[in-house]
Design an enzyme around this catalytic site. Structure first.
Site, PDB file in Angstrom:
ATOM      1  N   THR A   1       0.819  -1.208   0.000  1.00 29.86           N
ATOM      2  CA  THR A   1       0.000   0.000   0.000  1.00 29.86           C
ATOM      3  C   THR A   1       0.853   1.258   0.000  1.00 29.86           C
ATOM      4  O   THR A   1       1.965   1.268   0.553  1.00 29.86           O
ATOM      5  CB  THR A   1      -0.911   0.027   1.243  1.00 29.86           C
ATOM      6  OG1 THR A   1      -1.581   1.290   1.336  1.00 29.86           O
ATOM      7  CG2 THR A   1      -0.102  -0.166   2.518  1.00 29.86           C
TER       8      THR A   1
ATOM      9  N   TYR B   1      -2.116   0.421   9.943  1.00 26.94           N
ATOM     10  CA  TYR B   1      -2.295  -0.287   8.672  1.00 26.94           C
ATOM     11  C   TYR B   1      -1.032  -0.206   7.830  1.00 26.94           C
ATOM     12  O   TYR B   1      -0.493  -1.224   7.374  1.00 26.94           O
ATOM     13  CB  TYR B   1      -3.479   0.310   7.913  1.00 26.94           C
ATOM     14  CG  TYR B   1      -3.571  -0.147   6.476  1.00 26.94           C
ATOM     15  CD1 TYR B   1      -3.745  -1.495   6.176  1.00 26.94           C
ATOM     16  CD2 TYR B   1      -3.490   0.769   5.424  1.00 26.94           C
ATOM     17  CE1 TYR B   1      -3.831  -1.920   4.853  1.00 26.94           C
ATOM     18  CE2 TYR B   1      -3.584   0.352   4.121  1.00 26.94           C
ATOM     19  CZ  TYR B   1      -3.749  -0.991   3.829  1.00 26.94           C
ATOM     20  OH  TYR B   1      -3.830  -1.411   2.520  1.00 26.94           O
TER      21      TYR B   1
END
Length: 337
Positions: free
Chosen positions: A122, A146
């Site tokens: 990501t 995250y």
């Protein structure tokens, strides 16, 4: 069937991005096995040409047995948790579902001789980057659990690849949106937080409106700017990444996946209003924890290393496909009751 003779295991292949990657692999001639626990995925989203197995990517008994029985030679790893605000509220879930699960998956892969792994990373690993446009040479500095959970996995991959005959490609996604152009699958998760998904729901009346988090960013209209990539283009990037790994055994890669241009929240809402013909109510709220103001990909590396060519890069096309898929979901719900 591909001449390489091995099958590809897709973890999380019943989810949003994974189900599109399954389609891309099948269309490229790969035998595909999908492993998904169906916590957030949907069995019906998996193309019937792929073999489906319900289970966890971190299962140290199931995964090795599956690799051996199915002749798995490569893994595309999508399984994990992906909601930034949730990661701030429940970080241990993200270190468990993302980092720890991937560690167990890697143990199984190494033990069974799997040679290639494409990882769903990501752009959140960059955090609040010092420049709007980011490239892979920048030092990662994630600002939420995250992003940190994904960066930990990238470090694990590098260490494992240095010690074992496995190469990997970590694809750092920017903001994934849209749906299959043939309407075979799309973003279907209840309570999804992706902006375009939420906006098309609001346009179709399944939400009262949309919350705009932050109007004081250092951007042209004050709202957050993101690089939105069509999910089908992203799925194709995974197939090209796999081809790259096979062509260069021993070489590993970390590459951005985005289009190299961004749109603000208000620009996205305007596109959804154009496509739907409906006004979207907005509630303007303070910034969320962990949200950078702008993040745009430098995609020069993936375009130089692979034959990847985006086919659905226009915002109106992304929104149009998302809107059509949302209408299909709405009709299904109405038919059910």
């Amino acid at each position: 069937m591909r001449p390489d003779r091995f099958a590809v295991l897709v973890t999380g292949g019943a989810g949003y991005i994974g189900s599109h990657a399954v389609l891309a692999l099948l269309e490229a001639g790969w035998p595909v096995v999908v492993l998904d626990n169906l916590v957030t995925g949907f069995r019906w989203a998996v193309d019937r040409r792929a073999r489906f197995v319900k289970g966890d990517a971190g299962d140290r008994e199931l995964v090795p047995a599956l690799i051996e029985s199915e002749g798995i030679g490569a893994i595309l790893h999508f399984a994990g948790s992906v909601v930034v605000p949730e990661s701030v509220a429940d970080p241990l879930k993200y270190y468990r579902n993302n980092t720890a699960t991937t560690g167990a998956l890697l143990e199984s892969a190494v033990a069974c001789g799997v040679r290639h792994l494409v990882f769903s990373s990501t752009a959140a690993v960059y955090g609040d980057a010092p420049s709007v446009r980011v490239d892979e040479r920048m030092t990662p500095s994630p600002i939420n659990p995250y992003g940190r959970s994904k960066l930990m996995i990238e470090a694990m991959l590098a260490d494992v690849a240095a010690a074992h005959p496995l190469n990997y490609c970590a694809l750092r996604y920017f903001n994934v949106a849209g749906a299959d152009p043939l309407a075979r699958c799309g973003q279907s998760t209840l309570g999804a937080t992706h902006l375009i998904k939420v906006a098309v729901e609001a346009a179709l009346g399944t939400r009262d409106g949309i919350d705009v988090f932050g109007t004081d960013f250092a951007t042209p209209d004050g709202t957050g700017v993101r690089d939105y990539i069509h999910v089908t283009d992203l799925a194709q990037a995974h197939v090209h990444a796999l081809d790259l790994l096979i062509a260069g055994p021993g070489e590993s890669h970390t590459m951005n996946c985005g289009y190299g241009r961004g749109f603000s929240v208000l620009e996205v809402l305007a596109a959804v209003e154009r496509a739907s013909g409906q006004a979207i109510a907005r509630r303007f709220l303070p910034r969320r924890p962990g949200d950078p103001g702008a993040l745009i990909a430098d995609n020069g590396l993936i375009r130089a290393c692979t034959a990847w060519q985006p086919r659905h890069a226009e915002l109106d096309a992304i929104v149009g496909h998302a809107l059509r898929w949302e209408r299909i979901l709405t009709e299904r719900q109405m038919a059910i009751g």
